[in-house]
Design an enzyme around this catalytic site. Structure first.
Site: not given
Ligand code: IMP
Ligand code: MG
Length: 174
Positions: A97-98, A101, A105, A163
């Protein structure tokens, strides 16, 4: 209008960290074959870089997953709009994963992929924003913990842009 982007983690530091993670993964999975699963689109940049520094045989596969509806509210619902091409049963799987947050996901994906009975299932992320976590996620390989900033580069986008930046930047309020 362009955004004002400041460097949070420079390219050299990112590359050094990815090399270290690649070396650790190669050691941990020595003698095995590893299935790298990328969550598109953001994860692909990290996966490509990381895979260059993994010395055991790797196979890559891709999926597209996104949260439904209102993005500022974590509904817990995630939709897989493109599934993996291959079956992962009995394989050693590493989700790449990138950023983590809220963890929404990944919480969904790890549960879903676990039902497919891989031999092992671990998680690698380039970035981690622990302050925003809403789900308990075990991260096995982590690049950097970052503060609660909106970051771009190394796969991360702002409205689909930036990106391709080779460093981790953040958007400065104008
Ligand atoms: P999660 O499901 O809330 O953990 O969200 C993860 C996804 O939100 C990541 O894979 C990103 O696509 C997007 N995301 C969360 N924080 C950032 C950020 O600071 N910049 C860009 N995309 C983000
Ligand atoms: Mg993502």
């Amino acid at each position: 209008m362009g955004e004002n982007i400041k460097i949070l983690i420079d390219e050299e530091t990112v590359t050094k960290k990815i090399k270290e993670l690649g070396a650790r993964i190669s050691k941990d999975y020595a003698g095995k074959e590893l299935e790298l699963i990328c969550v598109l689109k953001g994860g692909v940049y990290f996966l490509v870089e990381l895979s260059k520094y993994i010395t055991i045989p790797v196979v890559v596969d891709f999926m597209v997953a996104s949260s439904y509806g209102d993005k500022t509210y974590s509904s817990g619902k995630v939709r897989i709009s493109k599934d993996l091409a291959e079956d992962i049963k009995g394989k050693d799987v590493l989700i790449v994963e990138d950023i983590i947050d809220s963890g929404n996901t990944l919480n969904y994906l790890t549960r879903e992929l676990a039902t497919r009975e891989p031999a092992s299932l671990k998680v690698a992320t380039l970035l981690d924003k622990p302050q925003r976590r809403e789900f308990d996620i075990k991260v096995d390989y982590e690049g950097f913990k970052i503060p609660d900033l909106f970051v771009v580069g190394c796969g991360l986008d702002y409205a689909q842009k930036y990106r391709n930046l080779p460093f981790i930047g953040y958007i400065e309020a104008q």
